[in-house]
Enzyme design. Structure first.
Site, PDB file in Angstrom:
ATOM      1  N   SER A   1      50.952  73.457  -0.428  1.00  0.00           N
ATOM      2  CA  SER A   1      51.833  72.542  -0.027  1.00  0.00           C
ATOM      3  C   SER A   1      52.882  72.982   0.845  1.00  0.00           C
ATOM      4  O   SER A   1      53.753  73.845   0.698  1.00  0.00           O
ATOM      5  CB  SER A   1      52.566  71.911  -1.108  1.00  0.00           C
ATOM      6  OG  SER A   1      51.426  71.303  -2.075  1.00  0.00           O
TER       7      SER A   1
ATOM      8  N   ASP B   1      54.757  63.415   4.645  1.00  0.00           N
ATOM      9  CA  ASP B   1      55.129  64.154   3.571  1.00  0.00           C
ATOM     10  C   ASP B   1      55.918  65.488   4.097  1.00  0.00           C
ATOM     11  O   ASP B   1      55.298  66.500   4.053  1.00  0.00           O
ATOM     12  CB  ASP B   1      54.279  64.630   2.731  1.00  0.00           C
ATOM     13  CG  ASP B   1      54.303  65.259   1.425  1.00  0.00           C
ATOM     14  OD1 ASP B   1      55.655  65.629   1.125  1.00  0.00           O
ATOM     15  OD2 ASP B   1      53.417  65.412   0.506  1.00  0.00           O
TER      16      ASP B   1
ATOM     17  N   HIS C   1      57.301  66.543  -1.235  1.00  0.00           N
ATOM     18  CA  HIS C   1      57.183  66.733  -2.401  1.00  0.00           C
ATOM     19  C   HIS C   1      57.570  68.227  -2.958  1.00  0.00           C
ATOM     20  O   HIS C   1      57.839  68.265  -3.988  1.00  0.00           O
ATOM     21  CB  HIS C   1      55.832  66.464  -2.952  1.00  0.00           C
ATOM     22  CG  HIS C   1      54.702  67.444  -2.582  1.00  0.00           C
ATOM     23  ND1 HIS C   1      53.991  67.086  -1.609  1.00  0.00           N
ATOM     24  CD2 HIS C   1      54.455  68.675  -3.044  1.00  0.00           C
ATOM     25  CE1 HIS C   1      53.022  68.021  -1.439  1.00  0.00           C
ATOM     26  NE2 HIS C   1      53.481  69.008  -2.526  1.00  0.00           N
TER      27      HIS C   1
END
Length: 714
Positions: free
Chosen positions: A644, A219, A83
């Protein structure tokens, strides 16, 4: 009895060691290092941060301004979240070559794809410059004057403090303005896309599973840093070479088990851990519900169109994910704050705080802080709500209004800075707006607009609305604007900007879409912003004094600074959790769970055929355990947005995974951390390697890595 006391002391200490915190890596020596070792860490604080020798900090860059990455090879290969690389993956995608759907792998370096404007930033060293930044500030009378002087000092120091020519000086505030640190950094500007799995792996579960455990998402994405011949940052050039890092992470495939030590390094964006109870209550009861409702309406419209049209899905994939991310986060945050009784817990602390103030004889300095908070937050409530509605509707979620606001700013520029500035900005807008319209669909935006303008006209405080929205018919207004405004297409937008300043301004003010944007912006700038800014400045000053008082009156409390997008270290243990009564979640997920969630053809839960085949054959290579393929795990590390892509490290500083999310209720950790509720979610490094190796067959990448196994598989 002595043994019992010692055992209790160890238990209390270890529990305290898991109470969260985002710690500055240069200041770990002492309490933090002792805590970390009590949890099982086997390296030293010096191994994490050292200015004279390579250390872990040298392998943890900030990725593209808003995420974190880790260097995993001696050729500048970096790993981050899918992402985090999503915009780049989308920008390289077309209907014919859809890397979102199919994934992408560069099997040779010459196949790696360039990414204009993408950056990766490393921290070289950290220094305390508090005294220099606050020089001449204390004698100033008003908060506005103090803030102005601080910014002047920061600007001067940033330019004058020593650094190499290819480096930057960045000064950031900590503890609400009670400390200032200098970060000397290096920013690389030639970053190339190397690989990513299809979204059916990298985004598996999509928005349904976002902020949720159990999670089964691979991810991750891969990029490479390129540098000039001197290994220094440089703009893209075919002559650039792969960056030679000071440090890169070995990847451990030994696996993790419950209660193992874990550490996460990265660039957490923003937390507000020391807000008073009245502010937290306002977030829970007023501000979050309003923002959630706006985004919920926008997302429902976009989702409906994306499910019917692949081209729209590509256009809106990144935008939808961005909007949905915080929509769901705010819901979980509110739920978690209520579940943890955060307001009551803060009120309890405030009672103790007030008692400490009296005991220390500090009533004159700190005695009115809590009553000042109460007064200020009561006064700011409607202004803060109006500000959030304007931001969410006009600037973020209604595209015709957001692009119209750029033109409003253009008109203001003419009035404030004159013809040349106007012309320069106009030309930049005209030539640079292509990217916006490439991913714009007027029919989608029309439907979003109708929903959101209705909310704005009925839910935002009426005293701040422009005349044109009082008692407005949202349906008729929508039809009129989308039938006539030139903001709905690239061609007509450019037509608005043709001509001299007088002609352009006249055309803008005759466009009904622009008229609405201007009315909303002027109502906000005149009725909301000045009062909000003045009250917010009061809160900033009060918060700074409150933080100073906490540090002074509670010296033994674990007072970590709020996140501010600077390099931090957080640590904890692998742990399951209980989100609700009679519900317990284990801390690990496996590929079996992917197959259990599999829905053929569904854009959130589809699974690639090759992954299904590997699963059926149990063809996991060196990465599986007892016929199972690990996918994700959770721990008590205190993370937030910006973490992240952060490396998840074991006790020896080896890479065991990468952070990508938090459990839903645990999103409250931005405001109130609880070790019972808060968990960060990481994709297991073994799953990453399995996808690169067995799924993608990218042996060129596997051969670059240092893969280690320190224990025998059981």
């Amino acid at each position: 009895m002595k043994f019992l006391k010692l055992a209790l002391l160890v238990f209390v200490f270890q529990t305290q060691a898991q109470q969260g915190g985002m710690w500055i890596p240069s200041l770990l020596k002492g309490m933090n290092e002792t805590e970390m070792k009590s949890l099982g860490m086997k390296i030293s604080a010096k191994d994490i941060y050292d200015v004279n020798q390579s250390s872990l900090k040298d392998a943890v860059p900030q990725f593209d301004g808003g995420c974190t990455a880790e260097v995993i090879s001696d050729k500048g290969l970096i790993l981050t979240n899918h992402h985090c690389g999503f915009d780049a993956i989308q920008n390289h995608s077309t209907v014919e070559h859809d890397y979102l759907r199919d994934g992408f792998w560069a099997y040779k370096m010459e196949d790696e794809l360039t990414n204009p404007n993408m950056t990766v930033m490393f921290v070289i060293r950290i220094e305390d410059v508090t005294t220099k930044v606050l020089e001449g500030v204390a004698t100033l009378a008003t908060e506005a004057e103090k803030q102005k002087k601080i910014q002047e000092n920061i600007s001067s120091l940033s330019n004058s403090l020593p650094k190499e020519s290819w480096q930057e000086n960045k000064i950031r505030t900590f503890y609400d303005g009670n400390q200032y640190l200098l970060f000397v950094t290096e920013t690389f500007k030639d970053i190339r896309f190397v690989g990513a799995p299809p979204s059916s792996i990298g985004k598996f579960g999509s928005d349904t599973d976002n902020w949720v455990w159990p999670r089964h998402t691979g991810d991750f994405s891969l990029f490479r840093i390129y540098a000039d011949k001197n290994n220094h940052p440089a703009a893209y050039s075919k002559d650039n070479v792969p960056y030679k890092p000071k440090k890169f992470f070995p990847i451990s495939i030994s696996g993790v088990k419950e209660n193992d030590f874990t550490m996460v390094m990265g660039y957490p964006g923003r937390t507000q851990e020391y807000l008073p109870s009245v502010a937290v209550n306002q977030i829970v009861e007023t501000l979050n519900p309003a923002k959630i409702e706006v985004r919920d309406a926008a997302l429902k419209v976009q989702d409906r169109f994306m499910r019917k049209d692949q081209a729209i899905k590509i256009q809106y994939a990144s935008k939808y994910a961005s909007v949905a991310n915080y929509w769901k986060k705010w819901m979980g945050e509110t739920k978690g704050l209520k579940k943890a009784n955060a307001v009551a817990a803060k009120q309890k602390f405030e009672k103790e705080f007030q008692e400490k103030v009296i005991q220390s004889g500090k009533q004159a300095e700190y005695g009115n802080l809590l009553s000042d908070f109460e007064k200020n937050y009561t006064e700011i409530k409607d202004y803060a709500l109006a500000r959030d509605y304007f931001t969410e509707v006009a600037l973020r979620n209604t595209e015709i209004l957001s692009v119209g606001y750029k033109l409003y700013q253009l008109e203001q520029l003419l009035a404030s800075k004159g013809e040349q500035s106007f012309t320069d900005r106009k030309n930049t807008l005209s030539t640079g707006i292509d990217e916006f319209y490439k991913d714009y669909n007027a029919e989608v935006d029309k439907n979003v607009f109708e929903q959101l303008i209705q909310l704005y006209a009925t839910k935002s405080p009426k005293q701040f609305l422009p005349e044109s929205l009082l008692n407005a018919d949202a349906s008729k207004l929508t039809e009129a604007i989308f039938s006539n405004s030139k903001l709905t297409s690239l061609k007509s937008f450019r037509e608005l900007l043709e001509g001299d300043s007088k002609t352009v301004i006249e055309k803008l003010n005759n466009d009904n879409g622009y008229q609405l944007v201007k009315a909303m912006a002027e109502a906000y700038s005149k009725k909301v912003a000045p009062t909000y800014d003045a009250l917010n400045l009061k809160n900033i000053a009060t918060q700074r004094t409150y933080m100073k008082a906490i540090l002074e009156l509670f010296p033994k409390q674990r007072n970590f600074p709020d996140a501010n997008s600077t390099l931090r270290v957080t640590y904890g243990k692998v742990k399951g959790y209980e989100p609700n009564d009679a519900v317990y979640y284990e801390p690990f997920t496996k590929l079996d769970g992917v197959m259990e969630k599999y829905i053929p053809g569904d854009y959130e839960f589809d699974v690639p055929k090759k992954l299904i085949d590997l699963y059926k054959a149990k063809d996991y290579g060196n990465y599986g355990v007892k016929g199972k393929m690990p996918v994700c795990f959770i721990a008590t590390n205190h993370t937030t947005g910006g973490n992240s892509g952060s490396p998840a490290l074991d006790a020896n500083g080896n890479l065991i995974g990468l952070n990508f999310d938090r459990v839903w209720e645990g999103t409250m950790s931005d405001i109130f951390y609880s070790p019972e509720i808060c968990r960060n979610i990481m994709v297991d490094a073994r799953y990453v390697l399995f996808i690169i190796d067995k799924y993608a067959g990218a042996q060129n990448l596997i051969n670059e890595l240092k893969i280690i196994q320190t224990t025998k598989k059981k």
